[in-house]
Each structure stands twice: as structure tokens, then as C-alpha cells.
Design a protein around this motif. Structure first.
Motif, PDB file in Angstrom:
ATOM      1  N   THR A 143     -20.685 -80.502 -24.790  1.00 52.36           N
ATOM      2  CA  THR A 143     -20.370 -81.829 -24.258  1.00 52.36           C
ATOM      3  C   THR A 143     -18.953 -82.235 -24.641  1.00 52.36           C
ATOM      4  OG1 THR A 143     -22.697 -82.460 -24.419  1.00 52.36           O
ATOM      5  CG2 THR A 143     -21.102 -84.247 -24.225  1.00 52.36           C
ATOM      6  N   ARG A 144     -18.567 -81.959 -25.867  1.00 50.67           N
ATOM      7  CA  ARG A 144     -17.220 -82.281 -26.328  1.00 50.67           C
ATOM      8  C   ARG A 144     -16.165 -81.550 -25.493  1.00 50.67           C
ATOM      9  NH1 ARG A 144     -14.924 -86.347 -29.006  1.00 50.67           N
ATOM     10  NH2 ARG A 144     -13.563 -86.213 -27.203  1.00 50.67           N
ATOM     11  N   GLU A 145     -16.431 -80.289 -25.188  1.00 47.20           N
ATOM     12  CA  GLU A 145     -15.483 -79.509 -24.385  1.00 47.20           C
ATOM     13  C   GLU A 145     -15.351 -80.085 -22.980  1.00 47.20           C
ATOM     14  OE1 GLU A 145     -14.806 -74.870 -22.864  1.00 47.20           O
ATOM     15  OE2 GLU A 145     -16.651 -75.438 -23.906  1.00 47.20           O
ATOM     16  N   LEU A 177     -21.108 -85.380 -30.887  1.00 47.55           N
ATOM     17  CA  LEU A 177     -21.383 -84.669 -29.646  1.00 47.55           C
ATOM     18  C   LEU A 177     -21.559 -83.193 -29.930  1.00 47.55           C
ATOM     19  CD1 LEU A 177     -18.639 -86.262 -27.318  1.00 47.55           C
ATOM     20  CD2 LEU A 177     -21.052 -86.915 -27.448  1.00 47.55           C
ATOM     21  N   TYR A 219     -15.559 -90.348 -33.420  1.00 43.64           N
ATOM     22  CA  TYR A 219     -16.339 -90.484 -32.192  1.00 43.64           C
ATOM     23  C   TYR A 219     -17.810 -90.229 -32.503  1.00 43.64           C
ATOM     24  CZ  TYR A 219     -16.732 -90.558 -27.078  1.00 43.64           C
ATOM     25  OH  TYR A 219     -17.005 -90.910 -25.785  1.00 43.64           O
ATOM     26  N   LEU A 231     -23.530 -87.278 -23.256  1.00 44.02           N
ATOM     27  CA  LEU A 231     -22.445 -88.172 -23.660  1.00 44.02           C
ATOM     28  C   LEU A 231     -22.922 -89.621 -23.624  1.00 44.02           C
ATOM     29  CD1 LEU A 231     -19.429 -88.818 -24.239  1.00 44.02           C
ATOM     30  CD2 LEU A 231     -19.048 -88.706 -21.756  1.00 44.02           C
ATOM     31  N   ASP A 287     -13.344 -83.337 -23.241  1.00 45.13           N
ATOM     32  CA  ASP A 287     -11.920 -83.081 -23.463  1.00 45.13           C
ATOM     33  C   ASP A 287     -11.233 -82.604 -22.191  1.00 45.13           C
ATOM     34  OD1 ASP A 287     -12.164 -83.834 -26.093  1.00 45.13           O
ATOM     35  OD2 ASP A 287     -12.325 -81.781 -26.871  1.00 45.13           O
TER      36      ASP A 287
END
Length: 510
Positions: A43-45, A39, A36, A277, A48
Motif C-alpha cells: 500500500t505504501r508503494e 501501512l 503516517y 489506505l 508513493d
């Protein structure tokens, strides 16, 4: 990796998918095996947890989400890349468009925009009788549905009243296809009353077209123009949207202590994470994918500087109701003045935050706010700023509840007013409702008629008969039937309440 191979094998062995559908599904899975775009952890959290969402656009953005090619370029100049001369007759123009469509990508693997067809084709109609035009458009319409069978594919007509627009409306009502989706750009200063009445009669027959408030849209964009694509998304012509990311307002509201905490702390936080994102996906598209080195740019079909980014929101109804509960207030969104005022307050805050956030490689340097129409898996959140399915009030109250918010959603907002089948005997009521909605500030007017086989899901079309065959295990030749079938099971789209249009808005009311 084993799980990935199992998914691929499942696609290959699925008897309900056509060979073309398998090829597209395999391509999506292959893209998602790639890393991906980078990030930051926060932001990733949030991604998800699906508080923010990338619309499952894929792990490696190699084409924009929506492309609005200017097909007038190929009709005027031909194409060196495609070895096409400029067309001289209507037959040649239609053939040129049929070829061109296959070379304009989008997130669906098919074009989402096939042009403002009456403006494109009228220069080729001199000496063509209305009946010949009808026959040629009918063949063209059938070709689109059979060869590009995706309900996100969208045509525009209007605002002028002309023979091509009339032929398209005649054919669309007759064939009742899911593709192409259709919007009439309506301008009371240009469009005839009879053209609007024709469009309204079509709605009673096949729930198409959308009707767009052209003066509001035109003022939002520039002289180069705009198009309505996919569901009801308004985007720059000769550009489009690089990506669409969205915030789940329900999830944000559930995490808030109350309205003040929601507006001052949590909403700004998730708006910023959604913007990060979005920027990560745009950076990959522009800096790594090579997309903008294509003949589409070289020949002038598209301009890389005219691609915007769509900042989507959904779950407004659930967010407002959750915040009302936290405040100990009984009023529900769509039915209570206080709840509706809170929805407007949230929208205004979102608009301010999005406008204040600069973006790289984005038209005008800012994303465009969008009331996102939902995914087929959004079981607990109503699309965009709509009133929750099954709780809709009468059409006039419905319009009045949501009209104040429409001005802020420049890249698309739409309600679906589900009308009782008795309206077929009184299409004038729908015409007055449409005009009244536009006078109140609606950007788009969209209606389903309860007895029609062809219905809108979130903005795209399905036939209920196709869904029944799909659910029986027979699959479908159209790519969007499966999405509609899933949405019917998970999101309650078929629970919309059919309403009688009995208190039409005064078309002059403000």
C-alpha cells in the motif's frame, strides 16, 4: 527536518498569504511532520507512486474530512458547551448559526456544510416580511464569505419553494460570491417549476446553484437525511465522511496489458490497496485522535456511526482512451458508443468491488463510490468520470454519454456543462436541459456560462478576476483562489468548450 523548517519559514515569509492563511498552512505542515498511520509495504508503494492517493489529507487524521453537523439541534436546544440558549427570533437564529459554524471542523479548517438553510430558518420567519428577510439574508451571506472565505463551504436549499430559498437565490445572484457554494435539492413532485426556473436564471448570472436530483439522492440515504457539501458530495446528515482516498484509473490502465487484465487483475488490486489506505486513516481517526469525544457528539450535532468513507476514482477518460489504444480501437471517451460502454463497464466493476469490501467504523459497513473532482495538480488526469477538457461534445451528447454511470456514484458525481453566453437570452433551454438530464439519470446538474466572472473549477467556485490579481502577486482573501489559479495552469479547466444549447433533451425521455 531542515527541509521541513524551510517550508515553515517559506510560509511565514510569504507576502501573498494573510495571517489566517499562514496559520492554516503552518498547521498542515506541522501535521505532516508526524509519522503516517501504519501501512503495509504494498500500500505504501502504491501511495508513493500516486496510483492511489490520500488527497494530501495529512499524516495524522485528527478530524473527519467532511462533517455534516445537524444544525437543527442547536437551533432547537441551544448548546451547553457554547453557552447558547435556543434562539427565538430570526436574528437570534442567524447569530446562533454564525457562532456554530466556527466549531465544526473539516479538512479545510472551515466548515464544508452550513445546513439546509431554508428548513433551518423557516420556523423563525413568522411575521418577517420578504424585504426584511432579504436584508437579513444578505448580511448573513456577506458574513459567510468574508469570515469563512472558502469555496468548499456549502449550503443547501429545497426541495420546497419557500421565502428563505427565494431570498437566498436573490442574494446569491446579486452578490456573486465564491462562498457559500449552493445546491438546490430539486424534486418535481415537491418543487415548483418557477423555483427551478429561478435557479436556472441564477446559473446564467453566477454559475450557481448546483441542482441535485433529490429523489435519487433521498432514496440512497435514510430517514435521517443527507446533505450536499464541498463540491457536490452527497453524505449522511449528522455524520459525513471520515476520509476520501482515490484510485488514478489512468495509471492503472497504463500498467494493464489490455481490458481483461485491467478488469480482472490490476483494478481489483488497486481497489484493495486504496481500501487499506482508507482503513488505516479511519482507524487513526476513531481509535487515536479523540475526535469523537467532543461536545458535537455529546450534544447530538453528529453521530459517530453516520460517518462514511468516500472511495474516489478519477482519470476515467484517460483510462478508457488508453485501453482503447491497447485494443487498437479509435473511439474516444464521450464520443464513441464503444468507449462509453467501456467506461460504464469499469464503473460497474468498481461499484461491485467497493460494495464487496467491508470497512470498520463506516456507515453501513461499506465505503461509497465517488467520482472525485480532482486536485489542482492533476495535470494528466481528468476529474472523476468527466470527458476530457476541451473535447466536450454538445450538451445533449455530453449528458447521454455519461448519464448511465451516475447511478453508481452514490457519494457524488457531477459534470460541468460549459454553455455559451448566448444562453442568457434563453434560460428556458437550460431548464429543459436540466430536466432532461435528470430524466436520463443525472444525480447533479451543474453548468458554467462562459462569460461569467464566477466559474466552477471542479465543483468549487473561483472568480476569474480574483485569479488575475493572485497571478499578479497580490494574493487573495479567499482560501481557494490559489487552488483555482494552479488548476487553471496545470489542468486545463479554462479550456472547456462553451457549447450552445440547441438540442435540449426531452424532459420526459428515458
Amino acid at each position: 527536518m531542515l527541509d521541513g523548517f524551510q517550508k515553515l519559514r517559506g510560509i511565514v515569509n510569504d507576502p501573498a498569504l494573510s495571517a489566517a492563511q499562514k496559520a492554516h498552512a503552518l498547521a498542515v505542515q506541522a501535521e505532516n511532520l508526524l509519522p503516517y498511520p501504519a501501512l503495509d509495504p504494498e500500500t505504501r508503494e502504491a501511495l508513493d507512486a500516486r496510483i492511489i492517493c490520500d488527497m494530501y489529507e495529512g499524516a495524522a487524521p485528527y478530524r473527519p474530512r467532511y462533517v455534516l453537523a445537524d444544525f437543527s439541534v442547536v437551533l432547537k436546544k441551544g448548546s451547553c458547551w457554547l453557552e447558547l440558549p435556543p434562539p427565538e427570533t430570526l436574528d437570534e437564529a442567524l447569530n446562533t448559526l454564525m457562532i456554530a459554524y466556527h466549531h465544526v471542523p473539516s479538512i479545510t479548517g472551515m466548515p464544508v456544510y452550513i445546513g439546509q438553510l431554508d428548513a433551518l430558518l423557516m420556523p423563525f420567519c413568522e411575521g418577517v416580511s420578504d424585504e426584511d428577510l432579504y436584508r437579513k439574508i444578505k448580511l448573513f451571506w456577506r458574513y459567510i464569505d468574508r469570515v469563512l472565505p472558502d469555496a468548499f463551504l456549502h449550503a443547501n436549499i429545497g426541495p420546497t419553494d419557500n421565502p428563505v430559498a427565494r431570498a437566498i437565490l436573490r442574494v446569491d445572484a446579486e452578490l456573486k460570491q465564491i462562498a457559500p457554494n449552493l445546491t438546490l435539492l430539486y424534486d418535481p413532485a415537491v418543487s415548483s417549476e418557477d423555483l427551478l426556473a429561478h435557479a436556472v436564471r441564477n446559473i446564467t448570472e453566477c454559475s450557481k446553484p448546483h441542482i441535485a436530483n433529490h429523489p435519487i439522492h433521498a432514496a440512497t440515504f435514510d430517514a435521517a437525511g443527507y446533505g450536499i457539501v464541498s463540491c457536490y458530495n452527497a453524505l449522511p446528515l449528522r455524520g459525513g465522511a471520515s476520509t476520501l482516498t482515490r484510485v488514478n484509473l489512468r495509471e492503472v490502465a497504463l500498467r494493464a496489458r489490455g481490458v481483461d487484465d485491467f478488469l480482472a487483475d490490476l483494478l481489483p488490486r488497486y481497489v484493495e490497496l486504496c481500501a487499506r489506505l482508507m482503513q488505516a486513516r479511519i482507524d487513526y481517526l476513531f481509535d487515536e485522535s479523540g475526535f469523537f469525544q467532543s461536545f458535537l457528539v455529546e450534544e447530538g450535532w453528529i453521530d459517530r456511526d453516520r460517518f462514511t468513507a468516500m472511495f474516489g476514482v478519477f482519470g476515467m477518460a484517460e483510462a478508457v482512451n488508453a485501453l482503447q489504444d491497447k485494443a487498437g480501437l479509435p473511439g474516444r471517451y464521450g464520443h464513441d458508443a464503444g468507449a462509453n460502454a467501456l467506461g460504464l463497464r469499469i464503473t460497474q466493476a468498481l461499484a461491485d468491488m467497493v460494495e464487496a469490501r467491508p470497512m470498520r467504523n463506516v456507515w453501513r459497513g461499506r465505503a461509497m463510490l465517488h467520482a472525485q473532482a480532482g486536485l489542482s495538480t492533476d495535470a494528466d488526469a481528468t476529474p472523476g468520470i468527466r470527458i476530457a477538457y476541451g473535447t466536450e461534445p454538445d450538451p445533449v451528447t455530453h449528458v447521454q454519454a455519461l448519464a448511465p454511470q451516475h447511478r453508481y456514484y452514490a457519494s457524488g458525481v457531477s459534470e460541468i456543462l460549459t454553455l455559451d453566453e448566448t444562453v442568457k437570452a434563453n434560460p428556458e433551454a437550460v431548464l429543459q436541459l436540466c430536466k432532461g438530464a435528470f430524466a436520463a439519470g443525472f444525480r447533479e446538474f451543474t453548468a458554467n456560462v462562459a462569460s461569467n466572472d464566477l466559474v466552477r473549477v471542479t465543483g468549487y467556485m473561483i472568480r476569474l478576476s480574483d485569479v488575475a490579481r493572485h497571478d499578479a502577486g497580490d494574493g487573495s482573501r479567499t482560501n481557494t483562489t490559489a487552488l483555482g489559479a494552479e488548476a487553471a495552469k496545470l489542468t486545463g479547466i479554462l479550456a472547456r468548450k462553451p457549447r450552445v444549447v440547441g438540442q435540449e433533451l426531452d424532459a420526459g425521455q428515458r
